[in-house]
Scaffold this active site. Structure first.
Site, mmCIF file in Angstrom:
data_model
loop_
_atom_site.group_PDB
_atom_site.id
_atom_site.type_symbol
_atom_site.label_atom_id
_atom_site.label_comp_id
_atom_site.label_asym_id
_atom_site.label_seq_id
_atom_site.Cartn_x
_atom_site.Cartn_y
_atom_site.Cartn_z
ATOM 1 N N ASP A 169 -11.063 -3.197 -3.994
ATOM 2 C CA ASP A 169 -10.697 -2.632 -2.693
ATOM 3 C C ASP A 169 -11.882 -2.739 -1.726
ATOM 4 O OD1 ASP A 169 -8.974 -1.496 -0.834
ATOM 5 O OD2 ASP A 169 -9.646 0.540 -1.284
ATOM 6 N N HIS A 216 0.873 -1.182 0.000
ATOM 7 C CA HIS A 216 0.000 0.000 0.000
ATOM 8 C C HIS A 216 0.903 1.223 0.000
ATOM 9 C CE1 HIS A 216 -3.601 2.352 0.722
ATOM 10 N NE2 HIS A 216 -3.080 2.892 1.807
#
Length: 432
Positions: free
Chosen positions: A310, A184
């Protein structure tokens, strides 16, 4: 999981995103795999017939980034409910994130998730293990043992590893095990108290902003470490034009680096936040329209490899708060395909190329056999009509949480049939 009888899909618009081939024809499934596919397919006498009526038949979607509450937060999402939402949205394989309680940093917990998924989920669930112990970013997890237990990739989920030495060590070990590091890319120190994209709109709302540099500096560091170590690396989600340029340069140098983009950053921009709508509070944040267009261009050009949902379920207590205090995240398994089809309807990308980013490329990056219409490939398939219009009602979502940014949105494209390992797990023709 396979059907006892062979199944013939006929009158289909066959799209194989792996080859780009598109043709009319049929597909025969036997014993959980594709036995035959093409314009002329002969069915066995005892075959079950599924008439596609001219709808698209393609490989099922592979979602490389979905947060599931189980274990530890089953009120947000269970493996069962996530599987049902995925099947309805055409997702046949989910890569689950390790941000659970306990964290997926132990082989026994990986084994638990795999067993639990086999017992309760109607789609394939492949757990990603924690990159660092406890997701703390301080000590590398046991990559070899976790991979042996069944972990498909290594990531700290929504957290970034800020310690460059830890990331270097992880990439080096990953290279030796041919493991995939998924990161991330967001520097938490630069994010600070920011809650949305930094710029004029954030200033008008009186909300602290997140600069693009929080993403690009972390991504640039990671690419340099990939060049140093040679480890396989995947930036989980990029969201701005500068990040696309960094990835493009890395690929031009032949580095083993790939990247994804959230469907939210392809379909939405910061203006959708409107009057502090917390369902649009996401990480990475929704960016300026110019960045959204840059993400679409990068997808078309092949700089961005995959599109992810996501999927991040949040309950009412964590979303019905002032914008700055609400948790990040939105559910997305069930709307991934419909939202992505907006790009086809806008004539920004062809349907085969879109499906490649949703199916074939994730399979290639993860080393999975799916993502293609080919003899011997797993019968993880979907039938869908890309032009069926509907208005999304969040109350009808199969996810336990209803925090969708597409509530009451006009969408096109619905899945009719989803098959996993040769078994039909969702059939809209039988849903009242």
């Amino acid at each position: 999981m396979t059907s006892d009888r062979p199944i013939l899909f006929k009158n289909a618009r066959l799209i194989d995103p792996a080859s780009g081939r598109e043709e009319r024809g049929g597909l025969l499934v036997r014993d959980g795999v594709i036995e035959d596919v093409g314009p002329q397919v002969n069915a066995a006498a005892d075959a079950e017939i599924v008439d596609c009526g001219g709808q698209v038949l393609s490989p099922g979607l592979i979602d490389m980034r979905a947060f599931i509450g189980e274990p530890g937060a089953a009120h947000r999402e269970t493996l069962k409910s996530a599987g049902e939402a995925a099947a309805a949205g055409g997702v046949t394989t989910i890569v689950s994130m390790p941000d659970t309680n306990p964290v997926l940093d132990d082989p026994a917990i990986i084994d638990f998730v795999l067993r639990r998924a086999r017992d309760t989920s109607i789609v394939n669930v492949r757990p990603a293990a924690a990159l660092t112990k406890g997701l703390k970013g301080e000590e590398m997890a046991e990559i070899g043992l976790l991979q042996e237990a069944g972990a498909i990739a290594f990531t700290d989920g929504a957290r970034s590893v800020t310690n460059a030495q830890v990331m270097r060590r992880a990439l080096t070990y990953a290279r030796d095990f041919d493991a995939l590091i998924v990161h991330h890319v967001e520097d938490p120190d630069l994010v600070g108290q920011g809650v949305m994209n930094e710029g004029e709109f954030a200033a008008r709302l009186g909300l602290p902003g997140i600069p693009r540099e929080a993403e690009t500096l972390m991504l640039e560091r990671d690419i340099r470490l990939v060049r140093l170590t040679g480890g396989r690396y995947h930036a989980a989600m990029i969201s701005c034009a500068d990040s696309a340029e960094i990835v493009q340069a890395a690929k031009a140098r032949g580095l083993p680096a790939t990247c994804g983009v959230s469907i939210n950053n392809l379909a939405l921009n910061e203006n959708d936040i409107g009057h502090y709508r917390t369902f649009f509070k996401l990480s990475p944040p929704l960016r300026h329209e110019e960045d959204r267009q840059a993400m679409i261009d990068a997808l078309v050009d092949g700089i961005i490899d995959v599109i992810v949902s996501d999927h991040n379920p949040q309950d009412v207590e964590t979303k019905r708060l002032p914008f700055a205090e609400a948790e990040d995240g939105a559910v997305g398994l069930e709307t991934l395909l419909s939202a992505a089809l907006r790009l086809v309807q806008a004539e920004r990308i062809s349907l085969p190329k879109l499906l490649r980013a949703l199916s074939t490329r994730p399979a290639e990056i993860l080393g999975l056999p799916g993502g293609r219409l080919r003899r011997g490939a797993p019968a993880d398939l979907i039938v869908f009509d890309p032009e069926t219009p509907y208005v999304l009602d969040k109350r009808q979502l199969r996810s336990l949480s209803k925090n969708t940014p597409f509530d009451e949105a006009r969408l096109e494209g619905q899945v009719t049939v989803t098959m996993v390992a040769g078994r039909i797990v969702f059939d809209r023709r039988t849903v009242s």
